[in-house]
Design a protein around this motif. Structure first.
Motif, PDB file in Angstrom:
ATOM      1  N   LEU A  94       0.820  -1.209   0.000  1.00  0.00           N
ATOM      2  CA  LEU A  94       0.000   0.000   0.000  1.00  0.00           C
ATOM      3  C   LEU A  94       0.857   1.264   0.000  1.00  0.00           C
ATOM      4  O   LEU A  94       0.532   2.236  -0.698  1.00  0.00           O
ATOM      5  CB  LEU A  94      -0.957   0.012   1.198  1.00  0.00           C
ATOM      6  N   LYS A  95       1.945   1.255   0.742  1.00  0.00           N
ATOM      7  CA  LYS A  95       2.854   2.414   0.740  1.00  0.00           C
ATOM      8  C   LYS A  95       3.421   2.631  -0.658  1.00  0.00           C
ATOM      9  O   LYS A  95       3.506   3.760  -1.140  1.00  0.00           O
ATOM     10  CB  LYS A  95       3.979   2.226   1.752  1.00  0.00           C
ATOM     11  N   GLU A  96       3.814   1.547  -1.304  1.00  0.00           N
ATOM     12  CA  GLU A  96       4.369   1.630  -2.658  1.00  0.00           C
ATOM     13  C   GLU A  96       3.310   2.134  -3.643  1.00  0.00           C
ATOM     14  O   GLU A  96       3.588   2.985  -4.489  1.00  0.00           O
ATOM     15  CB  GLU A  96       4.903   0.261  -3.093  1.00  0.00           C
ATOM     16  N   LEU A  97       2.088   1.614  -3.533  1.00  0.00           N
ATOM     17  CA  LEU A  97       1.004   2.054  -4.411  1.00  0.00           C
ATOM     18  C   LEU A  97       0.670   3.523  -4.179  1.00  0.00           C
ATOM     19  O   LEU A  97       0.402   4.266  -5.138  1.00  0.00           O
ATOM     20  CB  LEU A  97      -0.246   1.191  -4.218  1.00  0.00           C
ATOM     21  N   GLU A  98       0.694   3.968  -2.936  1.00  0.00           N
ATOM     22  CA  GLU A  98       0.431   5.379  -2.635  1.00  0.00           C
ATOM     23  C   GLU A  98       1.520   6.272  -3.239  1.00  0.00           C
ATOM     24  O   GLU A  98       1.233   7.342  -3.768  1.00  0.00           O
ATOM     25  CB  GLU A  98       0.336   5.608  -1.121  1.00  0.00           C
ATOM     26  N   ARG A  99       2.763   5.794  -3.146  1.00  0.00           N
ATOM     27  CA  ARG A  99       3.873   6.573  -3.725  1.00  0.00           C
ATOM     28  C   ARG A  99       3.703   6.694  -5.247  1.00  0.00           C
ATOM     29  O   ARG A  99       3.820   7.778  -5.813  1.00  0.00           O
ATOM     30  CB  ARG A  99       5.209   5.898  -3.384  1.00  0.00           C
ATOM     31  N   LYS A 100       3.394   5.569  -5.891  1.00  0.00           N
ATOM     32  CA  LYS A 100       3.186   5.588  -7.336  1.00  0.00           C
ATOM     33  C   LYS A 100       1.973   6.429  -7.710  1.00  0.00           C
ATOM     34  O   LYS A 100       1.976   7.136  -8.719  1.00  0.00           O
ATOM     35  CB  LYS A 100       3.013   4.162  -7.874  1.00  0.00           C
ATOM     36  N   SER A 101       0.945   6.358  -6.908  1.00  0.00           N
ATOM     37  CA  SER A 101      -0.274   7.126  -7.142  1.00  0.00           C
ATOM     38  C   SER A 101       0.031   8.620  -7.084  1.00  0.00           C
ATOM     39  O   SER A 101      -0.468   9.401  -7.907  1.00  0.00           O
ATOM     40  CB  SER A 101      -1.330   6.747  -6.111  1.00  0.00           C
ATOM     41  N   GLU A 102       0.824   9.012  -6.129  1.00  0.00           N
ATOM     42  CA  GLU A 102       1.206  10.428  -6.008  1.00  0.00           C
ATOM     43  C   GLU A 102       2.001  10.873  -7.241  1.00  0.00           C
ATOM     44  O   GLU A 102       1.785  11.970  -7.760  1.00  0.00           O
ATOM     45  CB  GLU A 102       2.032  10.645  -4.730  1.00  0.00           C
ATOM     46  N   GLN A 103       2.880  10.017  -7.727  1.00  0.00           N
ATOM     47  CA  GLN A 103       3.637  10.338  -8.941  1.00  0.00           C
ATOM     48  C   GLN A 103       2.688  10.514 -10.126  1.00  0.00           C
ATOM     49  O   GLN A 103       2.842  11.442 -10.922  1.00  0.00           O
ATOM     50  CB  GLN A 103       4.658   9.247  -9.250  1.00  0.00           C
ATOM     51  N   HIS A 104       1.690   9.638 -10.238  1.00  0.00           N
ATOM     52  CA  HIS A 104       0.721   9.753 -11.332  1.00  0.00           C
ATOM     53  C   HIS A 104      -0.086  11.035 -11.210  1.00  0.00           C
ATOM     54  O   HIS A 104      -0.391  11.678 -12.219  1.00  0.00           O
ATOM     55  CB  HIS A 104      -0.228   8.548 -11.357  1.00  0.00           C
ATOM     56  N   ARG A 105      -0.434  11.415  -9.987  1.00  0.00           N
ATOM     57  CA  ARG A 105      -1.174  12.670  -9.781  1.00  0.00           C
ATOM     58  C   ARG A 105      -0.358  13.856 -10.272  1.00  0.00           C
ATOM     59  O   ARG A 105      -0.891  14.771 -10.916  1.00  0.00           O
ATOM     60  CB  ARG A 105      -1.526  12.859  -8.302  1.00  0.00           C
ATOM     61  N   GLU A 106       0.935  13.851  -9.962  1.00  0.00           N
ATOM     62  CA  GLU A 106       1.810  14.941 -10.398  1.00  0.00           C
ATOM     63  C   GLU A 106       1.910  14.984 -11.919  1.00  0.00           C
ATOM     64  O   GLU A 106       1.843  16.060 -12.520  1.00  0.00           O
ATOM     65  CB  GLU A 106       3.197  14.792  -9.766  1.00  0.00           C
ATOM     66  N   VAL A 107       2.062  13.818 -12.533  1.00  0.00           N
ATOM     67  CA  VAL A 107       2.139  13.754 -14.002  1.00  0.00           C
ATOM     68  C   VAL A 107       0.831  14.241 -14.614  1.00  0.00           C
ATOM     69  O   VAL A 107       0.834  15.012 -15.580  1.00  0.00           O
ATOM     70  CB  VAL A 107       2.468  12.314 -14.473  1.00  0.00           C
ATOM     71  N   LEU A 108      -0.292  13.793 -14.051  1.00  0.00           N
ATOM     72  CA  LEU A 108      -1.601  14.229 -14.552  1.00  0.00           C
ATOM     73  C   LEU A 108      -1.762  15.733 -14.437  1.00  0.00           C
ATOM     74  O   LEU A 108      -2.257  16.381 -15.364  1.00  0.00           O
ATOM     75  CB  LEU A 108      -2.735  13.531 -13.793  1.00  0.00           C
ATOM     76  N   SER A 109      -1.344  16.286 -13.328  1.00  0.00           N
ATOM     77  CA  SER A 109      -1.457  17.728 -13.117  1.00  0.00           C
ATOM     78  C   SER A 109      -0.642  18.493 -14.158  1.00  0.00           C
ATOM     79  O   SER A 109      -1.131  19.456 -14.763  1.00  0.00           O
ATOM     80  CB  SER A 109      -0.987  18.077 -11.709  1.00  0.00           C
ATOM     81  N   SER A 110       0.595  18.071 -14.378  1.00  0.00           N
ATOM     82  CA  SER A 110       1.437  18.764 -15.360  1.00  0.00           C
ATOM     83  C   SER A 110       0.878  18.595 -16.771  1.00  0.00           C
ATOM     84  O   SER A 110       0.897  19.539 -17.575  1.00  0.00           O
ATOM     85  CB  SER A 110       2.882  18.289 -15.283  1.00  0.00           C
ATOM     86  N   LEU A 111       0.344  17.402 -17.095  1.00  0.00           N
ATOM     87  CA  LEU A 111      -0.247  17.188 -18.418  1.00  0.00           C
ATOM     88  C   LEU A 111      -1.500  18.044 -18.610  1.00  0.00           C
ATOM     89  O   LEU A 111      -1.734  18.578 -19.703  1.00  0.00           O
ATOM     90  CB  LEU A 111      -0.586  15.718 -18.631  1.00  0.00           C
ATOM     91  N   GLN A 112      -2.296  18.190 -17.556  1.00  0.00           N
ATOM     92  CA  GLN A 112      -3.493  19.030 -17.661  1.00  0.00           C
ATOM     93  C   GLN A 112      -3.101  20.474 -17.932  1.00  0.00           C
ATOM     94  O   GLN A 112      -3.705  21.138 -18.777  1.00  0.00           O
ATOM     95  CB  GLN A 112      -4.323  18.954 -16.372  1.00  0.00           C
TER      96      GLN A 112
END
Length: 126
Positions: A94-112
């Motif tokens: 879960l910690k690893e998934l949360e870390r990856k999820s946060e990275q995806h959120r950052e990528v999504l934000s920059s892409l938006q």
């Protein structure tokens, strides 16, 4: 250009949504393990109250089978060790998934932001 960014944004969004599903599944599995842990701790406490004169039965399918008290205690202890290990594994996952999820959120934000800028430039050219 905006179309390429839009496709990349959609792809990242799908990955993010899949990751959220994985987090949800892992949380559900961890909660089930917590329930099993609680149940097995109660069984361990109950077995500790017994002495060698008491009879212990184990449910195997539809049949109750007589079981040695020490064997029952050992089985419950091993089960508790296993459940605790699985809980630790899920916490790490879960910690690893949360870390990856946060990275995806950052990528999504920059892409938006990039997509919005590209759309703004396209409107300015019209």
């Amino acid at each position: 250009m905006a179309e390429a960014i839009h496709k990349k944004l959609q792809s990242e969004l799908e990955k993010y949504q899949q990751m959220q599903k994985d987090v949800s599944k892992s949380m559900t599995s961890r909660q089930k393990l917590e329930a099993q842990l609680t149940e097995n701790n109660i069984v361990k406490e109950e077995l500790a109250l017994l002495d060698s004169q008491n009879t212990v039965y184990k449910l195997i399918g539809p049949v109750l089978v007589k079981q040695d008290l020490d064997e029952a205690k050992a089985t419950v202890s091993k089960r508790l060790e296993y459940i605790n290990g699985e809980i630790q594994r899920y916490e790490t996952l879960l910690k690893e998934l949360e870390r990856k999820s946060e990275q995806h959120r950052e990528v999504l934000s920059s892409l938006q932001q990039e997509y919005q800028r590209a759309q703004g430039q396209a409107v300015g050219k019209v």
